[in-house]
Design an enzyme around this catalytic site. Sequence first.
Site, PDB file in Angstrom:
ATOM      1  N   THR A   1      31.238  10.730  40.314  1.00 16.00           N
ATOM      2  CA  THR A   1      32.218  11.626  40.870  1.00 16.00           C
ATOM      3  C   THR A   1      31.639  13.238  40.760  1.00 16.00           C
ATOM      4  OG1 THR A   1      34.208  10.213  40.179  1.00 16.00           O
ATOM      5  CG2 THR A   1      34.448  12.539  40.399  1.00 16.00           C
TER       6      THR A   1
ATOM      7  N   ARG B   1      20.101   9.401  41.444  1.00 15.60           N
ATOM      8  CA  ARG B   1      20.898   8.934  40.153  1.00 15.60           C
ATOM      9  C   ARG B   1      20.558   7.330  40.190  1.00 15.60           C
ATOM     10  NH1 ARG B   1      25.761  10.326  37.548  1.00 15.60           N
ATOM     11  NH2 ARG B   1      27.316   8.864  37.298  1.00 15.60           N
TER      12      ARG B   1
ATOM     13  N   HIS C   1      20.159  13.002  30.990  1.00 17.55           N
ATOM     14  CA  HIS C   1      20.938  13.452  32.006  1.00 17.55           C
ATOM     15  C   HIS C   1      20.761  14.759  32.040  1.00 17.55           C
ATOM     16  CE1 HIS C   1      24.360  13.615  34.817  1.00 17.55           C
ATOM     17  NE2 HIS C   1      25.140  12.743  33.910  1.00 17.55           N
TER      18      HIS C   1
ATOM     19  N   GLN D   1      23.891  17.303  33.043  1.00 19.09           N
ATOM     20  CA  GLN D   1      25.116  17.202  32.351  1.00 19.09           C
ATOM     21  C   GLN D   1      24.807  18.185  31.197  1.00 19.09           C
ATOM     22  OE1 GLN D   1      28.153  15.824  32.717  1.00 19.09           O
ATOM     23  NE2 GLN D   1      28.669  17.298  31.045  1.00 19.09           N
TER      24      GLN D   1
ATOM     25  N   ASP E   1      31.405  10.485  24.193  1.00 23.94           N
ATOM     26  CA  ASP E   1      31.077  10.079  25.651  1.00 23.94           C
ATOM     27  C   ASP E   1      31.726   8.772  25.881  1.00 23.94           C
ATOM     28  OD1 ASP E   1      30.196  10.118  28.452  1.00 23.94           O
ATOM     29  OD2 ASP E   1      28.172   9.572  27.693  1.00 23.94           O
TER      30      ASP E   1
ATOM     31  N   CYS F   1      31.889  14.651  28.905  1.00 22.77           N
ATOM     32  CA  CYS F   1      31.342  14.506  30.093  1.00 22.77           C
ATOM     33  C   CYS F   1      32.243  13.782  31.250  1.00 22.77           C
ATOM     34  CB  CYS F   1      29.988  14.294  30.209  1.00 22.77           C
ATOM     35  SG  CYS F   1      29.738  12.417  29.904  1.00 22.77           S
TER      36      CYS F   1
ATOM     37  N   ARG G   1      29.293  21.800  36.051  1.00 29.60           N
ATOM     38  CA  ARG G   1      28.493  20.829  36.924  1.00 29.60           C
ATOM     39  C   ARG G   1      27.894  21.427  38.281  1.00 29.60           C
ATOM     40  NH1 ARG G   1      27.628  15.473  35.543  1.00 29.60           N
ATOM     41  NH2 ARG G   1      25.979  15.827  37.159  1.00 29.60           N
TER      42      ARG G   1
END
Length: 321
Positions: free
Chosen positions: A64, A114, A141, A144, A236, A276, A303
């Site tokens: 997303t 990704r 990541h 992030q 997370d 996140c 982001r």
Amino acid sequence: MSFQKFPRHLLSIGDLSRQELLKLITRSAEIKHESKRRFANRENCQLGGLEGQNIAMIFNKRSTRTRVSVETGVNSLGGTPMFLGKEDIQLGVNESFYDTSKVVSSMVAGIVARVSKYDDVASLAKHASCPVINGLCDTFHPLQALADLLTIQEAFGSFKNLKLAWIGDANNVLHDLMIACAKVGIETSIANPKDVKIRSDILDMVHESSKESNSKFSVGNDPATAAKNADIVVTDTWISMGQEAERQVRLKQFAGFQVTEKIMQLAKPHCKFMHCLPRHPEEVSDAVFYGPNSLVFPEAENRKWTTIAALEALIVNRGEI
């Protein structure tokens, strides 16, 4: 710092010097402020730099925030994002990462990947003729971590004299966040279940990154100890993509690691909460997640702004930060 080699890639926060990391956060804040000013005044919000250029988005995992931030970020710079999901191209079916990297990079200005494994994104970067940015893998990541630092800077004004507590899994998000905090001088206190270990090579990277800022970090197994006097508490997901079959085992493994109001009361009165996303209720209570000290939605928005800064630095400015 002058960077001569092109293409330059961003696979982990470890690829950035301390000064480069700080510059990226500063630039992200500038982009955010200017974009919102233009939007409020009904002005053209496009920053430019990628006009007439395409950015490939090789996504083997659903997303997303990464997808939306990259697509809107590329558009903000005047470029065209090209989404290539696992059902769209031959990667991993009839074509190797080497072949895909050589072909795709010859036609685009940059790649955001990704993927499942670090070796996959590293292979893309090794053979690509354009910059490759890691949009997530099993080990790192970086996008992030950049957003997290911008969020912390907005909340506290600087990174000085801050303590960040992480309560939960030893995963890709934690790895780059620890490295980022070590570089900018934020103390980190980590609480993982006893049978969940941070990789030794990651701890070596954190130790090396802490030398210039003299930051401290500690690793333990008690959420209460980690949260004590913290300025920021972070968690997370406990069950990452690909671990769904292990759900019941993981829930048992992480029993007692939910971030609750009781945990937050052990931190400083102004303590902020970050996650996140996507969030699951076993990881953090509703009272904390939706509470007045939660930064989860500004963190998600950031982001976009940090992704634009990374795209600009590596592709528009050809690696000069």
